[in-house]
Design a protein around this motif. Structure first.
Motif, PDB file in Angstrom:
ATOM      1  N   GLN A 199      39.863  64.277 -23.386  1.00 45.23           N
ATOM      2  CA  GLN A 199      39.603  63.804 -24.689  1.00 45.23           C
ATOM      3  C   GLN A 199      41.022  63.322 -25.265  1.00 45.23           C
ATOM      4  O   GLN A 199      40.913  62.202 -26.012  1.00 45.23           O
ATOM      5  CB  GLN A 199      39.085  64.951 -25.373  1.00 45.23           C
ATOM      6  N   LEU A 200      42.152  63.891 -25.255  1.00 43.09           N
ATOM      7  CA  LEU A 200      43.335  63.453 -25.679  1.00 43.09           C
ATOM      8  C   LEU A 200      43.881  62.075 -25.287  1.00 43.09           C
ATOM      9  O   LEU A 200      44.125  61.240 -26.199  1.00 43.09           O
ATOM     10  CB  LEU A 200      44.528  64.608 -25.118  1.00 43.09           C
ATOM     11  N   ARG A 201      43.677  61.991 -23.736  1.00 40.69           N
ATOM     12  CA  ARG A 201      43.852  60.448 -23.185  1.00 40.69           C
ATOM     13  C   ARG A 201      42.908  59.483 -23.775  1.00 40.69           C
ATOM     14  O   ARG A 201      43.312  58.240 -24.029  1.00 40.69           O
ATOM     15  CB  ARG A 201      44.127  60.792 -21.842  1.00 40.69           C
ATOM     16  N   PHE A 202      41.708  60.185 -23.652  1.00 37.09           N
ATOM     17  CA  PHE A 202      40.559  59.048 -24.197  1.00 37.09           C
ATOM     18  C   PHE A 202      40.892  58.449 -25.510  1.00 37.09           C
ATOM     19  O   PHE A 202      40.854  57.175 -25.534  1.00 37.09           O
ATOM     20  CB  PHE A 202      39.175  59.422 -24.168  1.00 37.09           C
ATOM     21  N   ASN A 203      41.444  59.222 -26.405  1.00 40.41           N
ATOM     22  CA  ASN A 203      41.341  59.014 -27.787  1.00 40.41           C
ATOM     23  C   ASN A 203      42.690  58.051 -27.769  1.00 40.41           C
ATOM     24  O   ASN A 203      42.614  57.115 -28.741  1.00 40.41           O
ATOM     25  CB  ASN A 203      41.651  60.228 -28.566  1.00 40.41           C
ATOM     26  N   ALA A 204      43.882  58.326 -27.179  1.00 45.82           N
ATOM     27  CA  ALA A 204      44.792  57.443 -27.058  1.00 45.82           C
ATOM     28  C   ALA A 204      44.497  55.962 -26.468  1.00 45.82           C
ATOM     29  O   ALA A 204      45.003  55.111 -27.132  1.00 45.82           O
ATOM     30  CB  ALA A 204      45.990  58.068 -26.157  1.00 45.82           C
ATOM     31  N   ILE A 205      43.866  55.936 -25.699  1.00 37.34           N
ATOM     32  CA  ILE A 205      43.502  54.609 -24.857  1.00 37.34           C
ATOM     33  C   ILE A 205      42.403  53.782 -25.735  1.00 37.34           C
ATOM     34  O   ILE A 205      42.824  52.780 -26.121  1.00 37.34           O
ATOM     35  CB  ILE A 205      42.926  54.847 -23.665  1.00 37.34           C
ATOM     36  N   ARG A 206      41.462  54.705 -26.570  1.00 33.56           N
ATOM     37  CA  ARG A 206      40.820  53.923 -27.466  1.00 33.56           C
ATOM     38  C   ARG A 206      41.430  53.547 -28.783  1.00 33.56           C
ATOM     39  O   ARG A 206      41.293  52.256 -29.302  1.00 33.56           O
ATOM     40  CB  ARG A 206      39.750  55.221 -27.951  1.00 33.56           C
ATOM     41  N   GLN A 207      42.578  54.128 -29.232  1.00 24.92           N
ATOM     42  CA  GLN A 207      43.308  53.915 -30.205  1.00 24.92           C
ATOM     43  C   GLN A 207      44.200  52.386 -30.170  1.00 24.92           C
ATOM     44  O   GLN A 207      44.084  51.536 -30.790  1.00 24.92           O
ATOM     45  CB  GLN A 207      44.337  54.923 -30.801  1.00 24.92           C
ATOM     46  N   SER A 261      43.254  40.391 -18.586  1.00 21.07           N
ATOM     47  CA  SER A 261      42.742  41.336 -17.842  1.00 21.07           C
ATOM     48  C   SER A 261      43.167  42.809 -18.301  1.00 21.07           C
ATOM     49  O   SER A 261      42.340  43.812 -17.642  1.00 21.07           O
ATOM     50  CB  SER A 261      43.295  41.285 -16.576  1.00 21.07           C
ATOM     51  N   PHE A 262      44.114  43.133 -18.994  1.00 19.73           N
ATOM     52  CA  PHE A 262      44.549  44.420 -19.247  1.00 19.73           C
ATOM     53  C   PHE A 262      43.563  44.951 -20.529  1.00 19.73           C
ATOM     54  O   PHE A 262      43.018  46.056 -20.172  1.00 19.73           O
ATOM     55  CB  PHE A 262      45.810  44.574 -19.866  1.00 19.73           C
ATOM     56  N   ARG A 263      43.104  44.243 -21.493  1.00 17.53           N
ATOM     57  CA  ARG A 263      42.123  44.646 -22.333  1.00 17.53           C
ATOM     58  C   ARG A 263      40.788  44.753 -21.864  1.00 17.53           C
ATOM     59  O   ARG A 263      40.164  45.785 -22.020  1.00 17.53           O
ATOM     60  CB  ARG A 263      41.985  43.506 -23.355  1.00 17.53           C
ATOM     61  N   ALA A 264      40.478  43.839 -20.734  1.00 22.05           N
ATOM     62  CA  ALA A 264      39.162  44.120 -19.967  1.00 22.05           C
ATOM     63  C   ALA A 264      39.162  45.414 -19.256  1.00 22.05           C
ATOM     64  O   ALA A 264      38.152  46.100 -19.173  1.00 22.05           O
ATOM     65  CB  ALA A 264      38.941  42.802 -19.238  1.00 22.05           C
ATOM     66  N   ALA A 265      40.416  45.881 -18.767  1.00 20.87           N
ATOM     67  CA  ALA A 265      40.328  47.164 -18.051  1.00 20.87           C
ATOM     68  C   ALA A 265      40.115  48.252 -18.904  1.00 20.87           C
ATOM     69  O   ALA A 265      39.583  49.197 -18.875  1.00 20.87           O
ATOM     70  CB  ALA A 265      41.728  47.175 -17.243  1.00 20.87           C
ATOM     71  N   LEU A 266      40.836  48.127 -20.281  1.00 22.66           N
ATOM     72  CA  LEU A 266      40.629  49.161 -21.322  1.00 22.66           C
ATOM     73  C   LEU A 266      39.028  49.374 -21.493  1.00 22.66           C
ATOM     74  O   LEU A 266      38.518  50.382 -21.625  1.00 22.66           O
ATOM     75  CB  LEU A 266      41.469  48.832 -22.420  1.00 22.66           C
ATOM     76  N   PHE A 267      38.308  47.969 -21.762  1.00 18.12           N
ATOM     77  CA  PHE A 267      36.915  48.206 -22.223  1.00 18.12           C
ATOM     78  C   PHE A 267      36.108  48.887 -21.073  1.00 18.12           C
ATOM     79  O   PHE A 267      35.222  49.623 -21.291  1.00 18.12           O
ATOM     80  CB  PHE A 267      36.556  46.724 -22.665  1.00 18.12           C
ATOM     81  N   HIS A 304      34.052  56.235 -19.732  1.00 17.56           N
ATOM     82  CA  HIS A 304      34.373  57.582 -20.026  1.00 17.56           C
ATOM     83  C   HIS A 304      33.830  57.930 -21.396  1.00 17.56           C
ATOM     84  O   HIS A 304      33.823  59.161 -21.704  1.00 17.56           O
ATOM     85  CB  HIS A 304      36.025  57.552 -20.192  1.00 17.56           C
ATOM     86  N   CYS A 305      33.190  57.189 -22.221  1.00 15.78           N
ATOM     87  CA  CYS A 305      32.686  57.589 -23.549  1.00 15.78           C
ATOM     88  C   CYS A 305      31.252  58.191 -23.365  1.00 15.78           C
ATOM     89  O   CYS A 305      30.595  58.179 -22.117  1.00 15.78           O
ATOM     90  CB  CYS A 305      32.612  56.174 -24.296  1.00 15.78           C
ATOM     91  N   VAL A 335      32.861  54.868 -30.216  1.00 17.97           N
ATOM     92  CA  VAL A 335      32.029  56.135 -29.505  1.00 17.97           C
ATOM     93  C   VAL A 335      33.152  57.082 -28.993  1.00 17.97           C
ATOM     94  O   VAL A 335      34.081  57.023 -28.552  1.00 17.97           O
ATOM     95  CB  VAL A 335      31.397  55.220 -28.303  1.00 17.97           C
ATOM     96  N   PRO A 336      32.665  58.442 -28.802  1.00 22.54           N
ATOM     97  CA  PRO A 336      33.592  59.534 -28.787  1.00 22.54           C
ATOM     98  C   PRO A 336      33.616  59.697 -26.973  1.00 22.54           C
ATOM     99  O   PRO A 336      32.959  59.142 -26.319  1.00 22.54           O
ATOM    100  CB  PRO A 336      32.852  60.705 -29.185  1.00 22.54           C
ATOM    101  N   TYR A 337      34.468  60.820 -26.761  1.00 20.07           N
ATOM    102  CA  TYR A 337      34.629  60.971 -25.416  1.00 20.07           C
ATOM    103  C   TYR A 337      33.575  61.652 -24.748  1.00 20.07           C
ATOM    104  O   TYR A 337      32.664  62.371 -25.387  1.00 20.07           O
ATOM    105  CB  TYR A 337      35.755  61.918 -25.426  1.00 20.07           C
ATOM    106  N   GLY A 338      33.318  61.387 -23.506  1.00 18.79           N
ATOM    107  CA  GLY A 338      31.874  61.777 -22.888  1.00 18.79           C
ATOM    108  C   GLY A 338      31.923  63.060 -22.021  1.00 18.79           C
ATOM    109  O   GLY A 338      30.888  63.466 -21.787  1.00 18.79           O
ATOM    110  N   ASN A 339      33.364  63.333 -21.666  1.00 17.52           N
ATOM    111  CA  ASN A 339      33.378  64.405 -21.072  1.00 17.52           C
ATOM    112  C   ASN A 339      32.619  64.559 -19.805  1.00 17.52           C
ATOM    113  O   ASN A 339      32.105  65.513 -19.257  1.00 17.52           O
ATOM    114  CB  ASN A 339      32.753  65.769 -21.805  1.00 17.52           C
TER     115      ASN A 339
END
Length: 286
Positions: free
Chosen positions: A85-93, A104-110, A116-117, A132-136
């Protein structure tokens, strides 16, 4: 063929039935791209694929044009260390800061956020931020095989970030139109503008005008409202499961319709740009 993204309304499960209603043509035009399941599971010579979501279209363009760079960025993100969840929130931010509007980097983030959500939903707030929150999930799937297959099929495609009105102005002789908008009476806020009943009515009016010149196929919920606004179309009923991904939990049955209308006369040699434009309100040629 599975799709790259988890996606609400993914058509993979109903393609056997939907394919029966997709006629031959030189190009399939889809103004609501979604997961691109229909493109991946049909065999048209060309495709025009559009959507109002710039992140979705950027993903497809990057896979089409920069496959190797995209795979490098995406593979580097799908690590167990990032699956928290910590890393997901950081990447989403970082994604929402928008310092990289494309590439391509933004596409990879998407892709990372989608896989993962929670239940693979794609949802933005009114500020245009993915929320959307983390999917765990224990081990999110990296769709390398699907990415490579998409890159090959995308050689036939043109991708466009635009609304359906602008997309459908590019129709030409031989095109087949397939519309899969957000469904009536379901979650429809896949982008900041959403898609309400007035939008459903406007789309139905637009498609009815186009059906004088092009084969038109549309999918939607089987509701009294949809049957009323598409009363000039042939209605084909089907039942499917409404879920997102294998971890979506208990799936519910949903009643849907495939709406079809074909022109009585073939206007050979005429492009849409030269045909009367039908008002989405009055249906009267302008």
């Amino acid at each position: 063929m599975s799709t790259i993204l988890k996606w609400a309304g993914n058509k993979s499960a109903v393609m056997l039935e939907l394919a029966k209603h997709l006629p031959h043509g030189s190009r399939l035009v889809e103004p609501f791209a979604g997961s691109c399941a229909v493109m991946m599971e049909t065999d048209y010579p060309e495709y025009l694929i559009a959507d109002v979501n710039p992140d979705l279209i950027n993903l497809y363009v990057q896979i089409q044009a920069n496959t190797s760079a995209f795979l490098t960025h995406a593979k580097a993100m799908f690590t167990q260390g990032n699956n928290s969840q910590l890393r997901f929130n950081a990447i989403r931010q970082a994604f929402n800061q928008g310092t990289l509007k494309g590439g391509s980097f933004r596409a990879a983030l998407f892709l990372f956020l989608n896989r993962h959500c929670y239940r693979g939903l794609c949802r933005y707030n009114q500020k245009g931020q993915f929320n959307v929150p983390y999917g765990n999930y224990k081990k999110p799937y990296f769709p390398e095989r699907e990415i490579l297959a998409f890159a090959e099929k995308a050689k036939r495609a043109t991708f466009l970030c635009a609304g359906y009105q602008d997309t459908l102005k590019q129709l030409k002789t031989g095109d087949v139109v397939y519309c899969d908008p957000p469904y009536d009476d379901t979650f429809a806020s896949y982008h900041t503008s959403g898609f309400n009943k007035a939008d459903q009515q406007e789309l139905a009016n637009h498609l009815e005008g186009l059906a004088s010149y092009f084969p038109v196929i549309a999918s939607n919920s089987d509701t009294p409202y949809i049957r009323e606004i598409y009363k000039g179309f042939e209605v084909n009923e089907l039942t499917t499961k409404r879920c997102i991904g294998v971890c979506a939990g208990e799936s519910k049955q949903a009643n849907e319709v495939i709406l079809t209308k074909t022109p009585m006369i073939s206007f050979l040699g005429l492009d849409y740009a030269r045909l009367p434009y039908y008002s989405a309100v009055s249906r009267v040629p302008q």
